[in-house]
Design a protein around this motif. Sequence first.
Motif, PDB file in Angstrom:
ATOM      1  N   ALA A 155     -14.451  81.706  -5.982  1.00  0.00           N
ATOM      2  CA  ALA A 155     -14.389  82.934  -4.928  1.00  0.00           C
ATOM      3  C   ALA A 155     -15.629  83.390  -4.606  1.00  0.00           C
ATOM      4  CB  ALA A 155     -13.334  83.902  -5.550  1.00  0.00           C
ATOM      5  N   GLY A 156     -16.449  83.206  -5.458  1.00  0.00           N
ATOM      6  CA  GLY A 156     -17.990  83.683  -5.262  1.00  0.00           C
ATOM      7  C   GLY A 156     -18.622  82.749  -4.368  1.00  0.00           C
ATOM      8  N   LEU A 157     -18.387  81.586  -4.475  1.00  0.00           N
ATOM      9  CA  LEU A 157     -18.969  80.559  -3.392  1.00  0.00           C
ATOM     10  C   LEU A 157     -18.546  80.874  -1.986  1.00  0.00           C
ATOM     11  CD1 LEU A 157     -18.961  77.600  -5.621  1.00  0.00           C
ATOM     12  CD2 LEU A 157     -21.059  78.852  -5.080  1.00  0.00           C
ATOM     13  N   TRP A 158     -17.286  80.917  -2.139  1.00  0.00           N
ATOM     14  CA  TRP A 158     -16.741  81.051  -0.527  1.00  0.00           C
ATOM     15  C   TRP A 158     -17.242  82.436   0.056  1.00  0.00           C
ATOM     16  CZ3 TRP A 158     -14.681  77.362   1.803  1.00  0.00           C
ATOM     17  CH2 TRP A 158     -14.215  76.060   1.100  1.00  0.00           C
ATOM     18  N   ILE A 159     -17.264  83.486  -0.735  1.00  0.00           N
ATOM     19  CA  ILE A 159     -17.882  84.820  -0.280  1.00  0.00           C
ATOM     20  C   ILE A 159     -19.419  84.725   0.088  1.00  0.00           C
ATOM     21  CG2 ILE A 159     -18.379  87.232  -0.919  1.00  0.00           C
ATOM     22  CD1 ILE A 159     -15.932  87.125  -2.611  1.00  0.00           C
ATOM     23  N   ALA A 160     -20.230  83.906  -0.755  1.00  0.00           N
ATOM     24  CA  ALA A 160     -21.566  83.706  -0.554  1.00  0.00           C
ATOM     25  C   ALA A 160     -21.613  82.934   0.823  1.00  0.00           C
ATOM     26  CB  ALA A 160     -22.178  83.011  -1.613  1.00  0.00           C
ATOM     27  N   GLY A 161     -20.725  81.515   0.856  1.00  0.00           N
ATOM     28  CA  GLY A 161     -20.864  81.015   2.163  1.00  0.00           C
ATOM     29  C   GLY A 161     -20.490  81.739   3.431  1.00  0.00           C
ATOM     30  N   GLY A 162     -19.501  82.569   3.291  1.00  0.00           N
ATOM     31  CA  GLY A 162     -19.001  83.216   4.571  1.00  0.00           C
ATOM     32  C   GLY A 162     -20.371  84.227   4.858  1.00  0.00           C
ATOM     33  N   ALA A 163     -20.998  84.993   3.751  1.00  0.00           N
ATOM     34  CA  ALA A 163     -22.107  85.774   4.225  1.00  0.00           C
ATOM     35  C   ALA A 163     -23.230  85.213   4.885  1.00  0.00           C
ATOM     36  CB  ALA A 163     -22.542  86.465   2.824  1.00  0.00           C
ATOM     37  N   LEU A 164     -23.414  83.841   4.334  1.00  0.00           N
ATOM     38  CA  LEU A 164     -24.416  82.741   5.176  1.00  0.00           C
ATOM     39  C   LEU A 164     -24.087  82.391   6.486  1.00  0.00           C
ATOM     40  CD1 LEU A 164     -25.671  80.703   2.224  1.00  0.00           C
ATOM     41  CD2 LEU A 164     -26.979  82.358   3.271  1.00  0.00           C
ATOM     42  N   VAL A 165     -22.751  82.505   6.787  1.00  0.00           N
ATOM     43  CA  VAL A 165     -22.357  82.076   8.087  1.00  0.00           C
ATOM     44  C   VAL A 165     -22.560  83.287   9.123  1.00  0.00           C
ATOM     45  CG1 VAL A 165     -20.174  81.470   9.402  1.00  0.00           C
ATOM     46  CG2 VAL A 165     -20.868  80.134   7.423  1.00  0.00           C
ATOM     47  N   VAL A 166     -22.236  84.409   8.581  1.00  0.00           N
ATOM     48  CA  VAL A 166     -22.556  85.827   9.191  1.00  0.00           C
ATOM     49  C   VAL A 166     -24.022  85.925   9.668  1.00  0.00           C
ATOM     50  CG1 VAL A 166     -22.127  88.136   9.124  1.00  0.00           C
ATOM     51  CG2 VAL A 166     -20.358  86.625   8.355  1.00  0.00           C
ATOM     52  N   ALA A 167     -24.939  85.626   8.454  1.00  0.00           N
ATOM     53  CA  ALA A 167     -26.128  85.834   8.667  1.00  0.00           C
ATOM     54  C   ALA A 167     -26.767  84.975   9.534  1.00  0.00           C
ATOM     55  CB  ALA A 167     -27.154  85.494   7.231  1.00  0.00           C
ATOM     56  N   GLY A 168     -26.257  83.567   9.590  1.00  0.00           N
ATOM     57  CA  GLY A 168     -26.673  82.578  10.867  1.00  0.00           C
ATOM     58  C   GLY A 168     -26.372  83.068  11.934  1.00  0.00           C
ATOM     59  N   ALA A 169     -25.216  83.626  12.254  1.00  0.00           N
ATOM     60  CA  ALA A 169     -24.676  84.181  13.612  1.00  0.00           C
ATOM     61  C   ALA A 169     -25.647  85.228  13.937  1.00  0.00           C
ATOM     62  CB  ALA A 169     -23.321  84.362  13.423  1.00  0.00           C
ATOM     63  N   ALA A 170     -26.048  86.186  13.210  1.00  0.00           N
ATOM     64  CA  ALA A 170     -26.819  87.320  13.374  1.00  0.00           C
ATOM     65  C   ALA A 170     -28.190  86.762  14.090  1.00  0.00           C
ATOM     66  CB  ALA A 170     -27.187  88.202  12.175  1.00  0.00           C
ATOM     67  N   VAL A 171     -28.667  85.840  13.078  1.00  0.00           N
ATOM     68  CA  VAL A 171     -29.851  85.146  13.581  1.00  0.00           C
ATOM     69  C   VAL A 171     -29.790  84.636  15.097  1.00  0.00           C
ATOM     70  CG1 VAL A 171     -31.738  83.365  13.351  1.00  0.00           C
ATOM     71  CG2 VAL A 171     -30.796  84.562  11.228  1.00  0.00           C
ATOM     72  N   GLY A 172     -28.691  83.810  15.377  1.00  0.00           N
ATOM     73  CA  GLY A 172     -28.619  83.336  16.771  1.00  0.00           C
ATOM     74  C   GLY A 172     -28.254  84.472  17.756  1.00  0.00           C
ATOM     75  N   VAL A 173     -27.519  85.311  17.498  1.00  0.00           N
ATOM     76  CA  VAL A 173     -27.591  86.645  18.262  1.00  0.00           C
ATOM     77  C   VAL A 173     -28.854  87.195  18.656  1.00  0.00           C
ATOM     78  CG1 VAL A 173     -26.291  88.806  18.940  1.00  0.00           C
ATOM     79  CG2 VAL A 173     -25.097  86.865  17.960  1.00  0.00           C
ATOM     80  N   GLY A 174     -29.458  87.455  17.405  1.00  0.00           N
ATOM     81  CA  GLY A 174     -30.842  88.002  17.508  1.00  0.00           C
ATOM     82  C   GLY A 174     -31.706  87.272  18.514  1.00  0.00           C
ATOM     83  N   ALA A 175     -31.794  86.059  18.267  1.00  0.00           N
ATOM     84  CA  ALA A 175     -32.667  85.002  19.139  1.00  0.00           C
ATOM     85  C   ALA A 175     -32.133  84.865  20.587  1.00  0.00           C
ATOM     86  CB  ALA A 175     -32.450  83.590  18.651  1.00  0.00           C
ATOM     87  N   ALA A 176     -30.851  85.171  20.947  1.00  0.00           N
ATOM     88  CA  ALA A 176     -30.410  85.144  22.378  1.00  0.00           C
ATOM     89  C   ALA A 176     -30.938  86.320  23.044  1.00  0.00           C
ATOM     90  CB  ALA A 176     -29.012  85.025  22.352  1.00  0.00           C
ATOM     91  N   VAL A 177     -30.657  87.702  22.219  1.00  0.00           N
ATOM     92  CA  VAL A 177     -31.227  88.891  22.822  1.00  0.00           C
ATOM     93  C   VAL A 177     -32.719  88.972  23.052  1.00  0.00           C
ATOM     94  CG1 VAL A 177     -31.490  91.319  22.246  1.00  0.00           C
ATOM     95  CG2 VAL A 177     -29.322  90.299  21.787  1.00  0.00           C
ATOM     96  N   ARG A 178     -33.473  88.317  22.189  1.00  0.00           N
ATOM     97  CA  ARG A 178     -35.090  88.489  22.246  1.00  0.00           C
ATOM     98  C   ARG A 178     -35.256  87.407  23.500  1.00  0.00           C
ATOM     99  NH1 ARG A 178     -38.546  88.573  17.679  1.00  0.00           N
ATOM    100  NH2 ARG A 178     -36.455  88.735  16.563  1.00  0.00           N
TER     101      ARG A 178
END
Length: 184
Positions: A155-178
Motif C-alpha cells: 500500500a505504501g508503494l502505491w501511495i508513493a507512486g500516486g504522489a509521484l504521478v501527481v507531482a509530475g502532473a504539477a511540474v507539467g502544468v507549471g511548465a505549461a503556465v510558464r
Amino acid sequence: MKNSILRAAAALSLVAVALMAPTAAHAYPDPAVVIATPATIAPNNTSTFTTDRAPFNASEDIRITITGENANGARLAFIKTAIETNTMLTTRAVQGKLNVPILFPQNASGKYDLTFTGVTSGVVLRTSITVTPAGTKPPSKAGLAVTGFNSDSAAGLWIAGGALVVAGAAVGVGAAVRRRRTAA
C-alpha cells in the motif's frame, strides 16, 4: 529552461518506476511450496507443514519463526513442554523435505505468518495459516495456494507512486503556465 523541466519530469518518472517495480523480496519465488494441512484451524489445534519438494539438505536443522497474535504460545506439536519463545523453534528436514506439526495456542486468533529457514543451506520458505474461533467460517480460497503479490504490504508503494504521478502532473502544468507567460 525547457531542458530542466524535461530533466525533472524524467527524474520523477524514473523514481516512480523504481517504486512501482517489485522489491527484491518479491522478485524470487520460494524454492518449494509449503503446504499447511489443514490450512485453517481452530485455536488449540495442530496443523502440519510440509513441502512439495526437498529444498533443504538431507537432515538439516530448520529454524521456524511464527508471527501473529499470541504466537509465543505456539509450539511444536510433538514437544509436551511449553516453549517460552517461538522465534527459535527448530525441526529437522526429512530427506530434505519439511514435515513439522505445529500446535497453536488456545488463545490463538487471526493470521499467522511462518518462516522456515535452513540452518546450513540458507533456504527460506514462507507460508501463512489462519486460526479462527470454533463456529466461524474462514474465507474460502477454493483450495488454491495463496501466492504472489500481497497488496496489503504494498500500500505504501502505491501511495508513493500516486504522489509521484501527481507531482509530475504539477511540474507539467507549471511548465505549461510558464510557457504561456513567456509567450504573452
